[in-house]
Design an enzyme around this catalytic site. Structure first.
Site, PDB file in Angstrom:
ATOM      1  N   GLU A 126     -20.134 -92.630  19.179  1.00 11.28           N
ATOM      2  CA  GLU A 126     -20.097 -94.070  19.479  1.00 11.28           C
ATOM      3  C   GLU A 126     -21.288 -94.344  20.384  1.00 11.28           C
ATOM      4  O   GLU A 126     -21.310 -93.935  21.538  1.00 11.28           O
ATOM      5  CB  GLU A 126     -18.758 -94.421  20.147  1.00 11.28           C
ATOM      6  N   CYS A 131     -20.052-101.356  25.996  1.00 16.29           N
ATOM      7  CA  CYS A 131     -20.745-101.151  24.721  1.00 16.29           C
ATOM      8  C   CYS A 131     -20.730-102.404  23.847  1.00 16.29           C
ATOM      9  O   CYS A 131     -21.665-102.642  23.087  1.00 16.29           O
ATOM     10  CB  CYS A 131     -20.119 -99.983  23.963  1.00 16.29           C
TER      11      CYS A 131
END
Length: 476
Positions: A249, A283
């Protein structure tokens, strides 16, 4: 809280050969001495984890679920202590830290449920010629040692998204917490020990990534690597890991489209939250906002006005919105990117200044599409706002990115919502909310340079298991 933290290997604290000071990002105060694992420590942790796995894989699902449920209960009991630890080592506001702990408790509860919900499927063998009198089905089995490398921005919950599913699946795990936030990871040693996890199933080795990554990604006992962090490091890990199962990720520069007909007053608060929560160090923080030209001036005025009202202060003050970014290195990088954007004719609508270790929340307009603040992940309190004329213009601009984690669109039109959702090149599209929206049981992962694989407890657990097909021939 103790001041000196060792390595947690094989269910015991182990002395490290060296220690490094950990500092509070907001005050620069030393808060602890952290043992630094070396390559040999990583190998020892992996070997111990492999030995523990041989026994732990035989644990029934209900026993694994009981341990994870106990972890959730202990963390809930210690929630204020855990929240203060987050605020101390990461400078996350105490309100945001409490929200993270609440989510972490839920994540471990989801993991407990997932441990008891490990289903395969029946295969209709007679759907193919030659499949008559055969019974086929699949099962999912644990794989062995999982290594996890986690980031600083959610030091409890993003760890939970790796540790919880690994244990639910019957694996063992070696955790390397972020260098900036090791305390949240190390505290798990106490919590899992109290919850009854067998020795060696969870090992925690803080240290430098360049020292530990080779062992964590290439040791023969390692069957799965899960990493959350930068694209650059993700590419290195992908090359090192070879044919091991891999989840990466790797961040984003999330776009948010505000379509014509939207009530601006109803979305300002939520959009500011999605842009500047935890100083934009999320994020899926909003980095690029596209506003229909008919609403652009009104939106910009209201958004800037609300941004200027955000409270800068200590992480431990209840009304604080903005604190120090995680490090001086990060602060300098973000400020340089803003200055470069201004040199390329961007306009600072507010913010862009440094106060101590804090970067004031920054709103930019007229941003060049080649500027770093547009092209890369800022990971700081910076947002760029653009007008658009047609929905296709906004979608195309949003897709002009190496990243593809989450995107969002706000629109009163169901038809336009589906149109955008089908065309936005991201792993998740959030309709009528900000792209920063995430709950811990939803699938979460990206396209393009945002990574490979999916998190979200059930989905992460599947990626930490092997699928086996079994067929029985019945009769002659």
């Amino acid at each position: 809280m103790k001041k000196k933290w060792q390595l947690w290997i094989g269910g015991k604290w182990r002395e490290a050969k060296s220690y490094e000071s950990l500092y509070n990002p907001h005050t620069n105060e030393e808060i602890a001495q952290i043992g630094q694992a070396e390559h040999a420590d990583a190998v020892e942790a992996i070997v111990d984890a492999h030995g523990a796995y041989k026994k732990f894989k035989e644990y029934p699902a209900h026993a694994r679920a009981k341990i994870l449920a106990k972890v959730a209960a202990i963390m809930e009991e210690r929630s204020e202590e855990c929240a203060k630890l987050i605020a101390l080592e990461s400078a996350k506001s105490i309100r945001n830290a409490r929200e993270e702990i609440s989510r972490t408790v839920q994540t471990y509860r989801f993991a407990a449920e997932a441990a008891k919900s490990n289903y395969g499927e029946q295969i209709p063998m007679d759907a193919a010629a030659g499949g008559e009198k055969r019974f086929g089905f699949t099962i999912r089995t644990s794989i062995g040692v999982v290594t996890a490398i986690t980031p600083f921005n959610f030091p409890f919950n993003l760890v939970a998204h790796k540790v919880g599913p690994a244990i639910a699946a019957g694996n063992s795990i070696v955790l390397k917490p972020a260098e900036q936030t090791p305390l949240s990871g190390l505290l798990l040693a106490e919590i899992f020990k109290e919850a009854g996890l067998p020795n060696g199933v969870l090992n925690i080795i803080p240290g430098k990534g360049d020292v530990l990554s080779e062992a964590l990604t290439t040791h023969p006992h390692v069957k799965k690597v899960t990493f959350t962090g930068s694209v650059e490091v993700g590419h290195i890990i992908q090359q090192q890991a070879g044919f091991r199962k891999l989840t990466l990720e790797l961040g984003s520069n999330s776009p948010f489209i505000i379509d014509e007909g939207v009530d601006i007053d109803n979305i300002i608060e939520r959009t500011v939250l999605g842009s500047f929560s935890y100083n934009g160090q999320i994020c899926i923080s909003i980095q690029r906002i596209y506003v229909h030209r008919s609403l652009y001036e009104k939106f910009l005025e209201r958004f800037v006005a609300r941004t200027k009202q955000l409270v800068i202060g200590s992480p431990f003050e209840e009304d604080t919105n903005i604190t120090a970014v995680i490090s001086k290195k990060s602060l300098d990088r973000i400020k340089n990117w803003i200055d470069e954007a201004v040199q390329e004719e961007a306009k600072i609508e507010c913010g862009g200044t440094i106060e101590g270790n804090v970067l004031t929340p920054t709103v930019l307009t007229n941003v060049n599409r080649d500027s770093k603040v547009f092209r890369f992940e800022v990971f700081g309190p910076v947002v760029c706002i653009f007008p658009f004329d047609t929905l296709d213009d906004a979608i195309n601009d949003a897709n002009d990115s190496r990243y593809g984690l989450n995107s969002g669109i706000m629109t009163p039109s169901l038809e336009r919502a589906f149109y955008a959702a089908e065309r936005l090149e991201t792993g998740g599209v959030i309709v009528n909310d900000i792209p920063t929206y995430r709950i811990d049981n939803m699938p979460y992962g990206g396209w393009k340079d945002s990574g490979v694989g999916r998190e979200g407890v059930k989905y992460a657990m599947r990626e930490m298991m092997e699928e086996k097909f079994i067929s029985f021939k019945i009769g002659d």
